[in-house]
Write an enzyme that holds these catalytic residues in place. Structure first.
Site, PDB file in Angstrom:
ATOM      1  CB  THR A 126      -0.367  -0.172   1.111  1.00 58.79           C
ATOM      2  OG1 THR A 126      -1.709  -1.114   1.278  1.00 58.79           O
ATOM      3  CG2 THR A 126      -1.824   1.166   0.670  1.00 58.79           C
ATOM      4  CG  ASN A 129      -1.119   9.543  -4.358  1.00 58.88           C
ATOM      5  OD1 ASN A 129      -1.113   9.913  -3.970  1.00 58.88           O
ATOM      6  ND2 ASN A 129       0.534  10.611  -4.320  1.00 58.88           N
ATOM      7  CB  SER A 132      -8.986   0.551  -3.521  1.00 57.04           C
ATOM      8  OG  SER A 132      -9.092   0.216  -1.993  1.00 57.04           O
ATOM      9  N   GLY A 342     -24.888   1.095  28.566  1.00 56.99           N
ATOM     10  CA  GLY A 342     -23.250   2.393  29.026  1.00 56.99           C
ATOM     11  C   GLY A 342     -21.979   1.665  29.284  1.00 56.99           C
ATOM     12  CD  GLU A 365      -4.799  -7.915   4.623  1.00 58.54           C
ATOM     13  OE1 GLU A 365      -3.986  -7.009   4.008  1.00 58.54           O
ATOM     14  OE2 GLU A 365      -4.780  -8.640   5.528  1.00 58.54           O
TER      15      GLU A 365
END
Length: 383
Positions: A126, A129, A132, A342, A365
């Site tokens: 990764t 830019n 995916s 809560g 992934e």
């Protein structure tokens, strides 16, 4: 169809469950708060046989099949997603990728050390830019004098990147060829020009995971570092991600099961209006829907793993498993926090951590959007 697990698979499941409950569970809150995983725990994973589990015995592994590995990921994910994430990257994205694509010398050099935990692996794909759209990566690998490459570029969100000894690094040797120019390299993290730092900011979930920002500055690598052939990098990356996606799906199954377990226990013990809250029909409906989703997820995950064991192509089935598992677990975690009231909104109970962790599994992934694209393309075919 036979839905029974084999004795060998049951043994792996019991081993992973015992390790998760006895060794990981006592550390989960501390790891989450401190933001790191003890290296001693990683070494215990190796000593117990988890890190080398799916490797062939000739490389120091246990010879597990894909179903056994999914069972291990499920049990770890049921207790701590950061630990499961570490193992998926180290084992599925790195070790199994080397097993599939490496030369015999590369396998003999790296796989036994990875199985013993002497080396920790990371998967450097990764970029800022190129998430995916992995084919648009900007890192470059320029041929250098015929005997190697010079790599420049950067990678982000690299799990295990700050503690790894070995990285599978992807870079493009010819960007005009787009994905066909990408190459994969096995690179020691102490190589000249390999620089890394922790990702900035505090993450929503997976806080015990190690995520690094890595820079390559004129980093020389020999041709012997190529994993696969020149230009095979995109195929290497996608085949590894297919295994990683199954690991994420199994981990999400573990999270969903943990949410169900927590909700059943709470519904039995929490009393309001003079009775346990489990007596109220809306609570019962929530538990019933969650149980149905968990069972459906388990069948999808095990089917994808079984198909891999049969040697069948299972990209579609793996994407279906990851998509359904992560979205079912997100729903389960959301309902678990609400059901706990809560208490679910604080770290008094682990459901708030499940809620934070599971969002990452929709992204890692291949996002849920990417899984839908993979599934649709398998249905429609390409024009």
């Amino acid at each position: 169809m036979n839905f029974s697990l084999t004795p060998a698979q049951l043994q792996v499941q019991a081993q992973a469950r015992a390790f998760a409950r006895n060794r990981v569970a006592p550390l989960t809150r501390e790891m989450d708060e401190q933001g790191e995983m003890p290296l001693s725990l990683i070494q215990e994973m190796a000593t117990t046989g988890l890190l080398g589990g799916p490797m062939p015995k000739e490389y120091g592994g246990g010879g597990w099949d894909a179903v056994s590995l999914a069972l291990c990921y499920e049990e770890l994910g049921r207790v701590d997603s950061s630990v499961r994430g570490f193992m998926t990257v180290h084992t599925s994205l790195v070790s199994q990728c080397i097993l599939q694509w490496g030369t015999e010398t590369q396998k003999q050099t790296y796989l036994p050390q990875l199985a013993r935990g002497e080396l920790i692996g990371c998967y450097c794909l990764t970029e800022p830019n190129a998430g995916s759209d992995a084919a648009s990566m900007e890192s470059t690998a320029a041929l250098s004098g015929g005997d190697g490459y010079i790599i420049n570029g950067e990678k982000i969100w690299i799990t295990n990147g700050g503690i790894a000894h070995l990285g599978i690094v992807f870079a493009n040797a010819d960007r005009s060829l787009k994905h066909k120019g990408i190459c994969a390299f096995l690179v020691p993290t102490d190589a000249d020009g390999f620089h890394r730092e922790k990702m900035p900011g505090k993450e929503l979930g997976h806080r015990a995971s190690d995520h690094a920002h890595i820079h390559f500055e004129n980093m020389p690598v020999p041709k012997t570092a190529l994993l696969g052939n020149h230009g095979d990098g995109f195929k290497v990356a996608m085949s590894a991600l297919d295994g990683g996606r199954l690991g994420v799906a199994a981990g999400a199954l573990g999270v969903a099961q943990a949410c169900l377990d927590a909700c059943v226990d709470f519904a039995r013990t929490r009393r309001q209006f003079g009775q346990r809250i489990g007596n109220f029909e809306m609570i019962q409906a929530t538990l019933a829907d969650m149980a149905a989703d968990v069972d459906a997820t388990r069948l999808l995950v095990y089917r994808a793993a079984w198909l891999r064991d049969q040697g069948e192509k299972a990209a579609r089935e793996t994407s279906i498993a990851k998509l359904f598992a992560t979205e079912a677990a997100v729903k389960a975690a959301n309902e678990a926090v609400l059901l706990h009231g809560g208490r679910g909104y604080s770290n008094e109970y682990p459901v708030e951590r499940y809620y934070r962790d599971i969002k990452g599994l929709q992204i890692y992934e291949g996002t849920a959007h990417i899984q839908r694209i993979v599934i649709a393309r398998e249905l429609l075919g390409r024009e």
